[in-house]
Design a protein around this motif. Structure first.
Motif, PDB file in Angstrom:
ATOM      1  N   ALA A  81       8.904   3.710  -6.689  1.00  0.00           N
ATOM      2  CA  ALA A  81       7.435   3.747  -6.754  1.00  0.00           C
ATOM      3  C   ALA A  81       6.882   2.693  -7.700  1.00  0.00           C
ATOM      4  CB  ALA A  81       6.974   5.142  -7.194  1.00  0.00           C
ATOM      5  N   GLU A  82       7.611   2.364  -8.764  1.00  0.00           N
ATOM      6  CA  GLU A  82       7.091   1.444  -9.762  1.00  0.00           C
ATOM      7  C   GLU A  82       7.407  -0.021  -9.463  1.00  0.00           C
ATOM      8  OE1 GLU A  82       5.000   2.288 -12.029  1.00  0.00           O
ATOM      9  OE2 GLU A  82       5.151   4.418 -11.594  1.00  0.00           O
ATOM     10  N   ILE A  83       8.590  -0.313  -8.903  1.00  0.00           N
ATOM     11  CA  ILE A  83       8.959  -1.726  -8.677  1.00  0.00           C
ATOM     12  C   ILE A  83       9.107  -2.071  -7.202  1.00  0.00           C
ATOM     13  CG2 ILE A  83      10.123  -1.820 -10.917  1.00  0.00           C
ATOM     14  CD1 ILE A  83      12.799  -1.763  -9.456  1.00  0.00           C
ATOM     15  N   GLY A  84       9.018  -1.076  -6.312  1.00  0.00           N
ATOM     16  CA  GLY A  84       9.185  -1.355  -4.895  1.00  0.00           C
ATOM     17  C   GLY A  84      10.642  -1.588  -4.544  1.00  0.00           C
ATOM     18  N   VAL A  85      10.889  -2.107  -3.344  1.00  0.00           N
ATOM     19  CA  VAL A  85      12.264  -2.363  -2.890  1.00  0.00           C
ATOM     20  C   VAL A  85      12.504  -3.852  -2.637  1.00  0.00           C
ATOM     21  CG1 VAL A  85      12.563  -0.063  -1.900  1.00  0.00           C
ATOM     22  CG2 VAL A  85      11.593  -1.887  -0.489  1.00  0.00           C
TER      23      VAL A  85
ATOM     24  N   VAL B  86      19.914  -2.239 -11.160  1.00  0.00           N
ATOM     25  CA  VAL B  86      19.012  -1.866 -10.072  1.00  0.00           C
ATOM     26  C   VAL B  86      18.525  -3.113  -9.341  1.00  0.00           C
ATOM     27  CG1 VAL B  86      16.707  -0.944  -9.566  1.00  0.00           C
ATOM     28  CG2 VAL B  86      18.272   0.335 -11.040  1.00  0.00           C
ATOM     29  N   TYR B  87      18.173  -4.141 -10.099  1.00  0.00           N
ATOM     30  CA  TYR B  87      17.664  -5.388  -9.502  1.00  0.00           C
ATOM     31  C   TYR B  87      18.679  -5.978  -8.524  1.00  0.00           C
ATOM     32  CZ  TYR B  87      16.018 -10.234  -9.243  1.00  0.00           C
ATOM     33  OH  TYR B  87      15.595 -11.468  -8.797  1.00  0.00           O
ATOM     34  N   TYR B  88      19.926  -6.081  -8.952  1.00  0.00           N
ATOM     35  CA  TYR B  88      20.940  -6.691  -8.093  1.00  0.00           C
ATOM     36  C   TYR B  88      21.365  -5.765  -6.956  1.00  0.00           C
ATOM     37  CZ  TYR B  88      21.248 -10.610 -11.278  1.00  0.00           C
ATOM     38  OH  TYR B  88      20.934 -11.731 -12.024  1.00  0.00           O
TER      39      TYR B  88
ATOM     40  N   ALA C 259       0.818  -1.227   0.000  1.00  0.00           N
ATOM     41  CA  ALA C 259       0.000   0.000   0.000  1.00  0.00           C
ATOM     42  C   ALA C 259       0.845   1.268   0.000  1.00  0.00           C
ATOM     43  CB  ALA C 259      -0.944  -0.012   1.193  1.00  0.00           C
ATOM     44  N   ASP C 260       1.931   1.303   0.799  1.00  0.00           N
ATOM     45  CA  ASP C 260       2.742   2.526   0.869  1.00  0.00           C
ATOM     46  C   ASP C 260       3.427   2.823  -0.461  1.00  0.00           C
ATOM     47  OD1 ASP C 260       4.282   0.245   1.207  1.00  0.00           O
ATOM     48  OD2 ASP C 260       5.831   1.284   2.351  1.00  0.00           O
ATOM     49  N   ILE C 261       3.857   1.762  -1.176  1.00  0.00           N
ATOM     50  CA  ILE C 261       4.478   1.960  -2.488  1.00  0.00           C
ATOM     51  C   ILE C 261       3.430   2.390  -3.508  1.00  0.00           C
ATOM     52  CG2 ILE C 261       5.743   0.835  -4.353  1.00  0.00           C
ATOM     53  CD1 ILE C 261       7.458   1.320  -1.920  1.00  0.00           C
TER      54      ILE C 261
ATOM     55  N   GLU D 290      17.508   2.456   0.255  1.00  0.00           N
ATOM     56  CA  GLU D 290      17.391   2.081  -1.152  1.00  0.00           C
ATOM     57  C   GLU D 290      17.482   3.303  -2.056  1.00  0.00           C
ATOM     58  OE1 GLU D 290      15.765  -1.149   1.285  1.00  0.00           O
ATOM     59  OE2 GLU D 290      15.421   1.004   1.251  1.00  0.00           O
ATOM     60  N   LEU D 291      16.911   4.421  -1.610  1.00  0.00           N
ATOM     61  CA  LEU D 291      16.977   5.663  -2.390  1.00  0.00           C
ATOM     62  C   LEU D 291      18.428   6.098  -2.582  1.00  0.00           C
ATOM     63  CD1 LEU D 291      15.205   8.015  -3.630  1.00  0.00           C
ATOM     64  CD2 LEU D 291      15.586   9.202  -1.468  1.00  0.00           C
TER      65      LEU D 291
END
Length: 378
Positions: free
Chosen positions: A271-275, A362-364, A122-124, A251-252
């Protein structure tokens, strides 16, 4: 086929109605119930009670955009919900009714044949709403600035030919004087320009000599008011986004270590893929979902198309912007790769290719909680 879920339901969601098909029991004794519900809030809670009474554990529904969100928000805490890609669960051609759609989804879910769509917490989702709205407002802001440029050119005021950004500190002061009286005296220019602009005083004076009419002044003033209003809204929006990003500050900061990725772009990525990268089985799944992976269309041993899928346009545009900024960075392997691809495949394909690589990085980075480390080229 093996049955994975013995108590499941399929929901066919529309703007005004929801058709529910519940399948309960073993293969030999399946109980099927079909019930329509309106989409008012009280009816959604009645739907919740109806599903609970039948001890439903898993639900499948199509990703129908805004119509499905209220349903998902009410049911998500009580059931395991699978958001299905409508393109991948199409029924046999010619068999198309709301009841059949709901039943088909329930049957596919029962045997585990629906791939679960990505739904951030929800927060994302709240952060996603804000970053998308901010992008929309930035587009409106750019449109208003372009309109002022157009009116100035129509009146033969060539200020943009002398000052690269007429909405910078000096440019804004000059525009403010211009809007108030329709012209600027020579002595007023000195009070408006700063720093290196002083060297261009003579050119600025010549560029301001035009034929602004009352109508053109009115147009500029209206656009200027809208610009100021949008800037105040965007400032408030940035403050709210910063508040929501407090929980994901680590993460930011990690994302901002990537060359070309600034705070606004990092916020869009989160915002689009979360953490939590556990939502995606591999980095290539994420790239395909985002729409930056090369297509795969092969028949009779011939590869016919490598076009990317539509994917998520919001993160795709953010990654392409980051790729373009990265291409300007010195001593970076990705920048060198961009220019190499650009010379052979063109700018657009090179941008998408670098955007793909950035997303894999970004993924890794988010999976391992490690900052970006790049070996410089020599």
């Amino acid at each position: 086929m093996d049955v994975l879920y013995h108590r499941c339901a399929g929901l066919d969601v529309h703007a005004e109605t929801i058709v529910v098909c519940a399948l309960v029991g073993e293969e030999e004794h399946i109980q099927k119930e079909i019930e329509p519900f309106p989409t008012f809030t009280k009816d959604l809670f009645r739907l919740l009670k109806w599903l609970e009474d039948r001890r439903i554990t898993h639900i499948a529904m199509e990703s129908t955009g805004v119509y499905g969100k209220p349903v998902f928000n009410i049911l998500e805490d009580y059931f395991d919900i699978t958001l299905a890609n409508a393109q991948r669960i199409k029924n046999v051609p010619g068999r198309k009714t709301d009841v059949l759609d709901a039943e088909w989804m329930a049957k596919l879910l029962r045997h585990g044949l629906i791939e679960k769509g990505f739904v951030p917490p929800a927060d994302i989702r709240e952060l996603r709403d804000l970053t998308r709205l901010r992008k929309k407002w930035m587009g409106q802001l750019t449109a208003e600035k372009n309109l002022i440029h157009k009116v100035l050119e129509c009146s033969n005021i060539k200020l943009s030919a002398v000052i690269s950004d007429i909405f910078g500190a000096s440019g804004r002061k000059l525009l403010d004087r211009l809007m108030k009286q329709g012209y600027i005296e020579e002595w007023e220019i000195d009070a408006c320009i700063h720093g290196r602009m002083k060297e261009k005083k003579a050119q600025i004076q010549e560029s301001l000599f035009g034929t602004l009419t009352a109508h053109q002044l009115f147009m500029i003033r209206q656009s200027w008011k809208h610009i100021e209003y949008l800037e105040s809204l965007i400032q408030e929006m940035d403050h709210r986004i910063d508040q929501l990003l407090q929980a994901d500050q680590q993460e930011l900061e990690l994302l901002m270590t990537i060359p070309g990725v600034k705070k606004e772009t990092a916020a869009v990525i989160i915002a689009e893929i979360g953490v939590d990268m556990g939502q995606f089985p591999t980095s290539q799944h994420l790239a395909s979902w985002a729409g930056v992976a090369p297509g795969n269309h092969e028949s009779a041993g011939k590869r016919k198309s490598t076009r990317t899928t539509k994917g998520n346009p919001h993160i795709k545009s953010a990654l392409c912007e980051a790729a373009w900024a990265l291409s300007r960075c010195k001593n970076q392997r990705l920048a060198a790769k961009f220019w190499s691809l650009k010379s052979r495949r063109g700018t657009k394909k090179a941008l998408v290719a670098i955007a793909h690589r950035v997303l894999i990085i970004v993924y890794y980075m988010l999976s391992r909680k490690e900052p970006f480390r790049e070996q410089p080229t020599h």
